[in-house]
Write a protein that holds these residues in place. Structure first.
Motif, short mmCIF file in Angstrom:
data_model
loop_
_atom_site.label_atom_id
_atom_site.label_comp_id
_atom_site.label_asym_id
_atom_site.label_seq_id
_atom_site.Cartn_x
_atom_site.Cartn_y
_atom_site.Cartn_z
N MET A 382 1.63 30.07 38.25
CA MET A 382 1.38 31.34 38.91
C MET A 382 0.62 32.25 37.95
SD MET A 382 4.94 32.10 40.96
CE MET A 382 5.96 32.09 39.50
N ILE A 383 -0.28 33.06 38.49
CA ILE A 383 -1.06 34.01 37.70
C ILE A 383 -0.57 35.41 38.02
CG2 ILE A 383 -3.35 34.89 37.15
CD1 ILE A 383 -4.52 32.24 37.97
N TRP A 384 -0.24 36.15 36.96
CA TRP A 384 0.27 37.52 37.11
C TRP A 384 -0.69 38.48 36.40
CZ3 TRP A 384 5.20 38.17 39.43
CH2 TRP A 384 5.89 36.97 39.67
N ASN A 385 -0.92 39.62 37.03
CA ASN A 385 -1.76 40.62 36.36
C ASN A 385 -0.91 41.46 35.42
OD1 ASN A 385 -0.40 42.49 37.92
ND2 ASN A 385 -2.17 43.11 39.12
N GLU A 386 -1.57 42.35 34.69
CA GLU A 386 -0.87 43.14 33.67
C GLU A 386 0.17 44.07 34.27
OE1 GLU A 386 -2.15 45.48 29.58
OE2 GLU A 386 -3.52 45.45 31.29
N GLY A 387 -0.02 44.43 35.55
CA GLY A 387 0.94 45.29 36.20
C GLY A 387 2.16 44.57 36.75
N GLY A 388 2.23 43.23 36.55
CA GLY A 388 3.39 42.47 37.01
C GLY A 388 3.27 41.98 38.43
N ASP A 389 2.06 42.00 39.02
CA ASP A 389 1.85 41.51 40.37
C ASP A 389 1.45 40.05 40.34
OD1 ASP A 389 2.19 44.12 41.68
OD2 ASP A 389 0.29 44.63 40.71
N HIS A 390 2.06 39.27 41.23
CA HIS A 390 1.70 37.86 41.37
C HIS A 390 0.42 37.78 42.22
CE1 HIS A 390 2.86 33.69 43.24
NE2 HIS A 390 1.84 33.61 42.40
N VAL A 391 -0.70 37.38 41.62
CA VAL A 391 -1.99 37.46 42.31
C VAL A 391 -2.56 36.11 42.72
CG1 VAL A 391 -2.58 39.63 41.18
CG2 VAL A 391 -3.28 37.49 40.13
N ALA A 392 -2.07 35.00 42.16
CA ALA A 392 -2.64 33.70 42.51
C ALA A 392 -1.68 32.60 42.09
CB ALA A 392 -4.00 33.48 41.85
N THR A 393 -1.79 31.45 42.75
CA THR A 393 -1.00 30.26 42.43
C THR A 393 -1.89 29.03 42.56
OG1 THR A 393 1.13 31.18 43.14
CG2 THR A 393 0.94 28.79 43.14
N SER A 394 -1.71 28.08 41.68
CA SER A 394 -2.41 26.81 41.77
C SER A 394 -1.41 25.69 41.51
CB SER A 394 -3.55 26.74 40.75
OG SER A 394 -4.20 25.47 40.81
N THR A 395 -1.37 24.69 42.40
CA THR A 395 -0.50 23.53 42.22
C THR A 395 -1.29 22.27 42.53
OG1 THR A 395 0.34 23.27 44.47
CG2 THR A 395 1.41 24.93 43.09
N ASN A 396 -0.83 21.14 42.00
CA ASN A 396 -1.50 19.87 42.29
C ASN A 396 -1.27 19.43 43.72
OD1 ASN A 396 1.32 19.27 41.51
ND2 ASN A 396 0.73 17.14 41.88
N VAL A 397 -0.29 20.02 44.41
CA VAL A 397 0.05 19.60 45.77
C VAL A 397 -0.71 20.40 46.82
CG1 VAL A 397 1.93 19.42 47.45
CG2 VAL A 397 2.34 18.85 45.05
N CYS A 398 -0.86 21.69 46.59
CA CYS A 398 -1.41 22.59 47.63
C CYS A 398 -2.81 23.10 47.31
CB CYS A 398 -0.48 23.78 47.83
SG CYS A 398 1.20 23.32 48.27
N SER A 399 -3.54 22.47 46.40
CA SER A 399 -4.87 22.96 46.06
C SER A 399 -5.85 22.72 47.20
CB SER A 399 -5.36 22.26 44.78
OG SER A 399 -5.51 20.87 45.00
#
Length: 538
Positions: A382-399
């Protein structure tokens, strides 16, 4: 630059505070003799000039000396060395609520705060209606100030401080708590005042705001002047420095990340280039990817997506593989079957990077130590910005691929040191700073971090830049714009109502016959009180 053009001149300015080892040392200095303190420098050899009517921003990390500099220029704090000269009347907002009383109403605080800022009671009475209208606080103007939010206090303070034209205005983060509409309103007001000759000195952490409003930006770090120049260039330099500091801090174990080994994994700092040719193509479809990067013959099989995690083998205490059932998502994280050894970012040329340009390719590499044999595991981050918001996800299953089609890949774990690469042909995160949280699950069944093989928060930190444009978004979508298409002529009614455009300003007959545009009457001017120049040297 001639002295008559200058509103503010700062030459070699320095400020330091005495630091005492104990309160008794401070008492000892009452008597002349030996010094009993050490000097803590806050400003060192600061020099710059500000022309009349110029808008200058000041940026820097917390503790860089920005507020101290403004306090010195405003005359509320004395300096230690150097000199400064302020030519003209000055109004400053240095701290939220200065001159206000919590138990007084907003209307009463207009008088209290205005008098503290140097306005007369007559000035404030004449501008009362303007202050109430500009602050948009009419409905709460007769309530105690303690009932106001910080944003409402910021509205009232700004409206009082700059209710009349002023020669020099100084603002220290006063608009940070204001909402977007009021910030825009203040921005237009500041620009209007400066157009009439007002000089503005503004401290803000909102780089987008400074880049839009300022002619120049001054960058301070550790009490020293680092840069002074074009707002976009100076803000980019500040962002880059902050990004490097963010990366170095965000991956330390003390803040929730993991500490990397002193000896890196084999080939951890090497990666193949993502592009085979040039790097200036504007769109992903036109970029030549390196040969074999997405070779169909070498591509992994799609994930099996079994309804249960199934079984596998783990290395026992005796070093021998033994059967283990992962169905039902048992807690396995405490067994340390998988350990994240390295997490690294590479640019399109295959070089280690801490900053990626928005829209350019990059590669993320995870190096794992595995003590388990398991088919069809799920790996993602999961990718989080500096403000603590979850902004993106990458997985080998759901790409997904470039056309939005499912593009998952089956990954099997084996005992040993494993490397898993994730390539982004075009990373379209908005400009900013980000961290990654990495995890490996035995399969589809997953309910908490405890049933994961490994879960590492803030295992990688990086920044994204957008050199050609200032944008504060989470995602920059891939879009193709077309040229306008003429659909037809305007309807007859619309044609008759079409406004007439002014003719060119030259000596042609069309220009001579053009009627002059009506001019609106100028608003009555409010003449500021005149004060002498402020000069201080040491």
């Amino acid at each position: 630059m001639s002295p008559s053009e200058l509103a503010i001149s700062v030459q070699g300015l320095g400020k330091s505070y005495p630091v005492y080892a104990s309160p008794f040392d401070a008492l000892k200095e009452i008597f002349p003799g030996r010094k009993h303190h050490t000097d803590l420098p806050v400003l060192e050899d600061i020099s710059f000039e500000v022309r009349r009517g110029e808008r200058v921003g000041i940026v820097g990390a917390n503790g860089a000396g920005k507020s101290t500099l403004l306090k010195v220029l405003s005359g509320t704090v004395d300096h230690t060395s150097g000199s400064y000269h302020v030519e003209g009347q000055l109004r400053a907002i240095l701290e939220l609520g200065t001159g206000f009383h919590e138990e007084c109403t907003g209307r009463e605080n207009i008088l209290l705060g205005g008098l503290c800022l140097g306005y007369s009671a007559k000035d404030l009475s004449e501008r009362m209606d303007w202050i109430i209208e500009f602050s948009e606080l009419a409905r709460v103007m007769d309530r105690p100030l303690r009932t106001y939010s910080s944003g409402m206090k910021a509205r009232l303070m700004y409206s009082v401080a700059f209710c009349k034209p002023v020669e020099i205005m100084i603002i220290d983060e006063a608009l940070a708590t204001g909402d977007a509409s009021f910030v825009r309103k203040c921005t237009n007001h500041i620009v209007g005042l400066c157009g009439d000759g007002t000089t503005a000195l503004i401290v803000s952490h909102n780089l987008y705001f400074l880049e839009r409003i300022c002619h120049r930006v001054v960058y301070l770090a550790d009490g020293k002047l680092v840069a002074d120049g074009d707002p976009l260039e100076v803000c980019k330099l500040y962002e880059a420095d902050q990004g490097r500091a963010f990366v170095s801090v965000s991956t330390q174990s003390e803040v929730g990340g993991f500490k990397r080994d002193e000896t890196p994994a084999p080939q951890a700092d090497q990666a193949a280039p993502i592009l085979s040719g040039g790097v200036e193509q504007p769109f992903v479809e036109d970029r030549p990817l390196a040969a074999g990067l997405f070779d169909p013959d070498l591509a992994p099989a799609p994930p099996e997506m079994a309804p249960q995690n199934g079984s596998g083998e783990i290395v026992g205490d005796d070093g021998v593989l033994q059967l283990f059932d992962f169905s039902g998502a048992p807690a396995v994280r405490h067994l340390n079957l998988v350990r994240l050894r390295e997490a690294k970012l590479f640019d399109e040329q295959g070089q280690p990077a801490i900053e990626i340009v928005c829209g350019r390719p990059c590669r993320v590499r995870f190096v794992l130590e595995s003590r388990v044999v398991k088919r069809d595991v799920h790996i993602g981050f999961m990718i989080w910005n500096e403000g603590g918001d979850h902004v993106a996800t990458s997985t080998n299953v759901c790409s997904l691929d470039g056309l939005g089609r499912p593009n998952g890949a089956r990954i099997d774990l084996a005992v040993g040191l494993l490397s898993v690469d994730v390539v982004f042909p075009s990373l379209r995160l908005g400009a900013g700073r980000y961290t990654l949280k990495f995890g490996v699950s035995p399969g589809v069944e997953h309910y908490s971090d405890d049933d994961l093989f490994v879960s590492e928060a803030r295992c990688l930190a990086f920044s994204v830049s957008r050199p050609d444009h200032v944008q504060t978004v989470f995602y920059e979508p891939h879009s193709l714009w077309s040229a306008p298409t003429l659909l037809g002529d305007l309807p007859a009614a619309a044609e008759s109502a079409e406004p007439q455009h002014a003719a060119p300003a030259d000596n042609t007959p069309a220009a001579a016959d053009a009627a002059p545009e009506p001019t609106s009457p100028s608003p009555p001017s409010c003449e500021p009180a005149t004060t002498g120049p402020a000069t201080s040297t040491s």
